[in-house]
Design an enzyme around this catalytic site. Sequence first.
Site, short mmCIF file in Angstrom:
data_model
loop_
_atom_site.label_atom_id
_atom_site.label_comp_id
_atom_site.label_asym_id
_atom_site.label_seq_id
_atom_site.Cartn_x
_atom_site.Cartn_y
_atom_site.Cartn_z
N LYS A 70 5.21 -7.47 6.12
CA LYS A 70 6.29 -6.48 5.93
C LYS A 70 7.51 -6.89 6.75
O LYS A 70 8.60 -6.38 6.53
CB LYS A 70 5.85 -5.10 6.42
CG LYS A 70 4.52 -4.62 5.88
CD LYS A 70 4.63 -3.96 4.56
CE LYS A 70 3.32 -3.28 4.20
NZ LYS A 70 3.23 -3.02 2.78
N GLN B 197 5.83 -0.04 8.35
CA GLN B 197 7.18 -0.01 7.78
C GLN B 197 8.27 0.09 8.84
O GLN B 197 9.46 0.07 8.51
CB GLN B 197 7.33 1.17 6.81
CG GLN B 197 6.43 1.10 5.60
CD GLN B 197 6.77 -0.05 4.66
OE1 GLN B 197 7.86 -0.62 4.72
NE2 GLN B 197 5.83 -0.41 3.81
N CYS C 126 0.12 3.79 -2.62
CA CYS C 126 -1.01 3.91 -1.68
C CYS C 126 -0.81 5.12 -0.77
O CYS C 126 -1.17 5.10 0.42
CB CYS C 126 -1.21 2.65 -0.85
SG CYS C 126 -1.79 1.27 -1.83
N ASP D 25 1.03 4.09 12.82
CA ASP D 25 1.05 3.10 11.74
C ASP D 25 2.49 2.61 11.65
O ASP D 25 3.35 3.30 11.09
CB ASP D 25 0.57 3.77 10.44
CG ASP D 25 0.83 2.90 9.22
OD1 ASP D 25 1.46 1.84 9.34
OD2 ASP D 25 0.40 3.32 8.12
N1 PMP Z 1 0.84 1.71 6.27
C1 PMP Z 1 1.99 1.69 5.59
C2 PMP Z 1 3.02 2.74 5.88
C3 PMP Z 1 2.22 0.71 4.64
O1 PMP Z 1 3.37 0.69 3.96
C4 PMP Z 1 1.22 -0.27 4.40
C5 PMP Z 1 1.41 -1.33 3.35
N2 PMP Z 1 1.90 -0.85 2.13
C6 PMP Z 1 0.05 -0.21 5.15
C7 PMP Z 1 -0.11 0.79 6.07
C8 PMP Z 1 -1.05 -1.21 4.96
O2 PMP Z 1 -0.60 -2.47 5.37
P1 PMP Z 1 -1.45 -3.77 5.05
O3 PMP Z 1 -1.77 -3.71 3.59
O4 PMP Z 1 -0.52 -4.88 5.40
O5 PMP Z 1 -2.65 -3.72 5.91
#
Ligand code: PMP
Length: 425
Positions: free
Chosen positions: A245, A222, A383, A219
Amino acid sequence: MPAWMPPGSGVDKENGGRVAGLDVERIRTDFPILDREVHGKPLVYFDTAASAQRPLAVIEAIDDFYRRYNANIHRGVHTLSQEATDAYEAARAKVAGFLNADSAGEVVFTRGTTEAINLVAQSFLRPTIGPGDEILITHMEHHANIVPWQMLCEQTGAELRVAPINERGELELSALKAMLSERVKLIGIVHVSNALGTINPVAEVCSAARAFGIPVLVDGAQATPHQAVDVQALGCAFYCFSGHKMYGPTGIGGLWARRETLQAMPPYQGGGEMISVVSFEGTTYNDPPGRFEAGTPHIAGAIGLGAAVDYLRSLGMDRVAAAEAELLAYATRAMSEIDGLRIVGTAAHKAGVISFVLDDIHPNDIGTLIDHYGIAIRTGHHCAMPAVKYFGLPATARVSFGIYNKPAEVDQLVDALRRIKDMFA
Ligand code: PMP
């Protein structure tokens, strides 16, 4: 000064706002939103981990698309459609170059990281796993890298396992390695934690996984805005990212995987564009990446993301990372001097994210009050409920940095936090 704290910073406040070789004052002029005020104060934007601001280059690329060559892509024979297709595919090539992918065909555009992970769960893993199989993640994952796997486990009978973290918010690598076996069918790991700032040793995890033939999904939501990412050097099977991001638009992001991997995966969603031939007797599918891009995509978003990638590359990702490290060190020191402020997430390798609590003031109160100083921070569980809960907290306040942040803004933050602390004294 705690031992984990980064060494002294190269922040030079008198010298035109340069941070580790990045000309922040000049960069700020590229971001029109930074001219606005909030509650009569100049905006200080410390919420880049939630969504970055967009430079003019991105705003103008999107504007230009809608003004001059807006049309649906692929299969259109008219000029506008061809120009739009060329720009969309050029954006894919830019993203591929940014990640050091082997070819543009290895990049699938998705709505973002979340959709990319769901795609892998449902297309790559679902057809092949069942009871007795395991999916391994870490305790610091974003919900986007937890819930799709939980859903998959419910669908297939596989088991979700969680590698532990320590009190600094670092992955317990040896514990993760001890959990590896032939039963593990995929490892999902966050490259940079949005809640704690931890930079994970992803290459090491990939190399340990390789011994068991386990594919690793990273993932990278960030990581892509903050450091150079080389998917080939990391040795992962999948790399997921989000445009918003990394100074690009919302609603666009992607998945990187090797061509052979994508070629072996069945479609994720059905519809137009992902097909080769359709008849009522049966349908054949397009080659990747088109196979995974059913329906009309976010064309303007992809073009905007391409512009964001050009912008970041023009700054140099190594300079971006160095400047962020300096600002992180500066802010960590300054914030640590506030009595009663506890930083949550003190890993040795951290990106520009500082989660904290202050006395027993509720983080939401901090967030609301500091907004009146024009300062935007995030509060809550980010989240990543399990990660925050690990520290015995329901929520934290979080400051996160972007390329436009400067030391003087950190000073404003610290000053505002002291005033808020006094209000509750
Ligand atoms: N993984 C991480 C580490 C995140 O910070 C985020 C967004 N806060 C996501 C996944 C999800 O990204 P998105 O909402 O753009 O799909």
